[in-house]
Design a protein around this motif. Structure first.
Motif, PDB file in Angstrom:
ATOM      1  N   UNK A  88       0.856  -1.213   0.000  1.00 49.58           N
ATOM      2  CA  UNK A  88       0.000   0.000   0.000  1.00 49.58           C
ATOM      3  C   UNK A  88       0.885   1.254   0.000  1.00 49.58           C
ATOM      4  N   UNK A  89       0.699   2.111  -0.976  1.00 45.59           N
ATOM      5  CA  UNK A  89       1.480   3.348  -1.033  1.00 45.59           C
ATOM      6  C   UNK A  89       0.901   4.379  -0.072  1.00 45.59           C
ATOM      7  N   UNK A  90       1.787   5.213   0.438  1.00 45.75           N
ATOM      8  CA  UNK A  90       1.379   6.307   1.303  1.00 45.75           C
ATOM      9  C   UNK A  90       1.712   7.575   0.537  1.00 45.75           C
ATOM     10  N   UNK A  91       0.700   8.284   0.101  1.00 40.57           N
ATOM     11  CA  UNK A  91       0.928   9.383  -0.839  1.00 40.57           C
ATOM     12  C   UNK A  91       0.632  10.724  -0.177  1.00 40.57           C
ATOM     13  N   UNK A  92       1.544  11.673  -0.376  1.00 39.01           N
ATOM     14  CA  UNK A  92       1.348  13.015   0.197  1.00 39.01           C
ATOM     15  C   UNK A  92       0.530  13.849  -0.782  1.00 39.01           C
ATOM     16  N   UNK A  93      -0.665  14.282  -0.361  1.00 42.23           N
ATOM     17  CA  UNK A  93      -1.478  15.147  -1.221  1.00 42.23           C
ATOM     18  C   UNK A  93      -1.041  16.589  -0.999  1.00 42.23           C
ATOM     19  N   UNK A  94      -0.536  17.265  -2.028  1.00 44.66           N
ATOM     20  CA  UNK A  94      -0.043  18.636  -1.833  1.00 44.66           C
ATOM     21  C   UNK A  94      -1.161  19.643  -1.527  1.00 44.66           C
ATOM     22  N   UNK A  95      -2.401  19.271  -1.786  1.00 49.15           N
ATOM     23  CA  UNK A  95      -3.512  20.191  -1.499  1.00 49.15           C
ATOM     24  C   UNK A  95      -4.051  19.976  -0.087  1.00 49.15           C
ATOM     25  N   UNK A  96      -4.187  18.712   0.331  1.00 53.87           N
ATOM     26  CA  UNK A  96      -4.648  18.431   1.700  1.00 53.87           C
ATOM     27  C   UNK A  96      -3.515  18.637   2.694  1.00 53.87           C
ATOM     28  N   UNK A  97      -2.268  18.512   2.216  1.00 59.07           N
ATOM     29  CA  UNK A  97      -1.122  18.759   3.080  1.00 59.07           C
ATOM     30  C   UNK A  97      -0.822  17.625   4.040  1.00 59.07           C
ATOM     31  N   UNK A  98      -1.236  16.409   3.712  1.00 57.16           N
ATOM     32  CA  UNK A  98      -0.862  15.281   4.561  1.00 57.16           C
ATOM     33  C   UNK A  98      -0.831  13.987   3.763  1.00 57.16           C
ATOM     34  N   UNK A  99      -0.203  12.980   4.370  1.00 56.56           N
ATOM     35  CA  UNK A  99      -0.118  11.682   3.719  1.00 56.56           C
ATOM     36  C   UNK A  99      -1.448  10.944   3.822  1.00 56.56           C
ATOM     37  N   UNK A 100      -1.846  10.310   2.740  1.00 51.26           N
ATOM     38  CA  UNK A 100      -3.079   9.522   2.741  1.00 51.26           C
ATOM     39  C   UNK A 100      -2.808   8.153   2.126  1.00 51.26           C
ATOM     40  N   UNK A 101      -3.752   7.256   2.390  1.00 55.49           N
ATOM     41  CA  UNK A 101      -3.638   5.898   1.865  1.00 55.49           C
ATOM     42  C   UNK A 101      -3.865   5.871   0.356  1.00 55.49           C
ATOM     43  N   UNK A 102      -3.248   4.916  -0.277  1.00 51.90           N
ATOM     44  CA  UNK A 102      -3.362   4.774  -1.729  1.00 51.90           C
ATOM     45  C   UNK A 102      -4.814   4.611  -2.192  1.00 51.90           C
ATOM     46  N   UNK A 103      -5.650   3.972  -1.351  1.00 53.05           N
ATOM     47  CA  UNK A 103      -7.036   3.703  -1.729  1.00 53.05           C
ATOM     48  C   UNK A 103      -7.818   4.978  -2.035  1.00 53.05           C
ATOM     49  N   UNK A 104      -7.346   6.121  -1.527  1.00 53.44           N
ATOM     50  CA  UNK A 104      -8.054   7.376  -1.786  1.00 53.44           C
ATOM     51  C   UNK A 104      -7.678   7.986  -3.138  1.00 53.44           C
ATOM     52  N   UNK A 105      -6.683   7.425  -3.795  1.00 53.86           N
ATOM     53  CA  UNK A 105      -6.151   8.044  -5.017  1.00 53.86           C
ATOM     54  C   UNK A 105      -6.411   7.173  -6.240  1.00 53.86           C
ATOM     55  N   UNK A 106      -6.373   7.779  -7.410  1.00 54.87           N
ATOM     56  CA  UNK A 106      -6.407   7.047  -8.671  1.00 54.87           C
ATOM     57  C   UNK A 106      -5.273   7.554  -9.550  1.00 54.87           C
ATOM     58  N   UNK A 107      -4.524   6.639 -10.160  1.00 54.92           N
ATOM     59  CA  UNK A 107      -3.488   7.079 -11.097  1.00 54.92           C
ATOM     60  C   UNK A 107      -4.114   7.455 -12.441  1.00 54.92           C
ATOM     61  N   UNK A 108      -3.552   8.490 -13.062  1.00 53.77           N
ATOM     62  CA  UNK A 108      -4.130   8.945 -14.329  1.00 53.77           C
ATOM     63  C   UNK A 108      -3.093   9.005 -15.440  1.00 53.77           C
ATOM     64  N   UNK A 109      -2.002   8.233 -15.271  1.00 47.07           N
ATOM     65  CA  UNK A 109      -1.047   8.134 -16.368  1.00 47.07           C
ATOM     66  C   UNK A 109       0.035   9.195 -16.347  1.00 47.07           C
ATOM     67  N   UNK A 110       0.716   9.290 -17.460  1.00 46.72           N
ATOM     68  CA  UNK A 110       1.886  10.166 -17.570  1.00 46.72           C
ATOM     69  C   UNK A 110       1.516  11.639 -17.425  1.00 46.72           C
ATOM     70  N   UNK A 111       2.362  12.379 -16.728  1.00 49.19           N
ATOM     71  CA  UNK A 111       2.109  13.814 -16.535  1.00 49.19           C
ATOM     72  C   UNK A 111       2.859  14.637 -17.573  1.00 49.19           C
TER      73      UNK A 111
END
Lengths: 102, 206
Positions: free
Chosen positions: A1-24
């Motif tokens: 399980x990845x732990x991802x820092x959301x730059x807008x919420x300002x904290x680390x969240x679980x991967x389940x809250x995120x979706x990958x959308x491909x190359x930036x």
């Protein structure tokens, strides 16, 4: 399980809250009608598949629902940084080659 | 002043309103975990730029609280019970006492200038209040977010996954927690909570 820092919420969240959308950082051609079929297909369908540093687009789907960028190592899955839309990555394949992490 | 047509979505008393959990029955239990549905509150989504001064002043004068700009927080107007929650850098959720949303929306539209939007989402979601000693146990076994006190003080509000469904978890005071759930997931969340709360002798009032 990845732990991802959301730059807008300002904290680390679980991967389940995120979706990958491909190359930036894929720039849309400024005048699509001037593009050759090859250029347009390149923009629409062809994506990088690097071994190493990859800049990706993710969305905080069940949180703030903002899109942001992630720099991830495709071998170790390590997330080196996350940054807001419109910003440039600090960690790139070139910066790592020059002398480790910035 | 916007020219958007706004209509009163609250039916009068002659039309029967049904909460998302109207078809479910209450569960009788103990006092360690008490869940109560607060249906028909006014839910508005306000979007706009955080540096728009008219947005801040309108929220202050209409709702009576400062627009929260700090991520993952919400502010409560103790006298009226209205609240404004930060959802994302340009999005806020207003939860108002039942029946006030039409008037509040009109007043906000009159006072905000520039680029903004207000959407009444009251029909799409409902609010559950949870209290009792076992709320922490129920939440921590239902969601991936850390709801421990050191990470979740009073005044915090996060949108996260609750039992794999999207939900907002809020903490208005020491004793209570609030859960804002989607109408379409209300039945699922009800079943999840009644199942998960069985070991805590749950009381669920719908």
């Amino acid at each position: 399980m990845l732990h991802i820092f959301c730059p807008y919420c300002g904290e680390h969240r679980e991967e389940a809250e995120f979706r990958p959308k491909g190359q930036a950082h894929i720039a849309r051609p400024l005048s699509p009608e001037q593009c050759s079929d090859e250029e347009w297909a390149e923009y629409l369908f062809f994506r990088d598949n690097p071994r190493g540093i990859h800049h990706e687009l993710w969305v905080h789907a069940t949180g703030c629902r903002k899109f942001f960028n992630v720099t991830r190592h495709t071998v170790s899955y390590e997330i080196l940084e996350t940054y807001k839309m419109g910003e440039k990555p600090k960690v790139t394949a070139e910066s790592l080659a020059k002398g480790g992490r910035s | 002043m916007s020219k958007v047509a706004v209509f009163n979505q609250c039916p009068g008393s002659e039309v029967m309103a049904e909460s998302p959990l109207a078809h479910q029955s209450s569960v009788k239990g103990g006092r360690a975990l008490i869940v109560t549905e607060h249906a028909f509150l006014g839910h508005l989504i306000l979007r706009g730029q955080a540096d728009n001064e008219s947005l801040k002043s309108a929220v202050l004068s209409v709702v009576g609280v400062e627009l929260p700009l700090q991520p993952l927080t919400f502010v409560l107007n103790e006298t009226t019970g209205a609240s404004v929650q930060w959802l994302s850098p340009d999005e806020w959720l207003l939860i108002l006492p039942a029946g006030q949303e039409y008037e509040v929306e009109q007043n906000l539209r009159q006072q905000i200038s520039g680029h903004f939007s207000i959407v009444n989402v009251g029909g799409g979601q409902t609010l559950l209040r949870l209290k009792g000693d076992k709320v922490f146990d129920l939440l921590s076994k239902s969601c991936v977010y850390d709801v421990h006190e050191r990470n979740f003080p009073v005044g915090k509000a996060v949108a996260t996954t609750f039992a794999k469904a999207t939900a907002i978890i809020r903490r208005p005071n020491e004793q209570e927690w609030e859960l804002v759930i989607r109408r379409s997931f209300a039945d699922y969340c009800y079943r999840w909570i009644t199942d998960a709360g069985r070991e805590f002798d749950l009381t669920f009032t719908v």
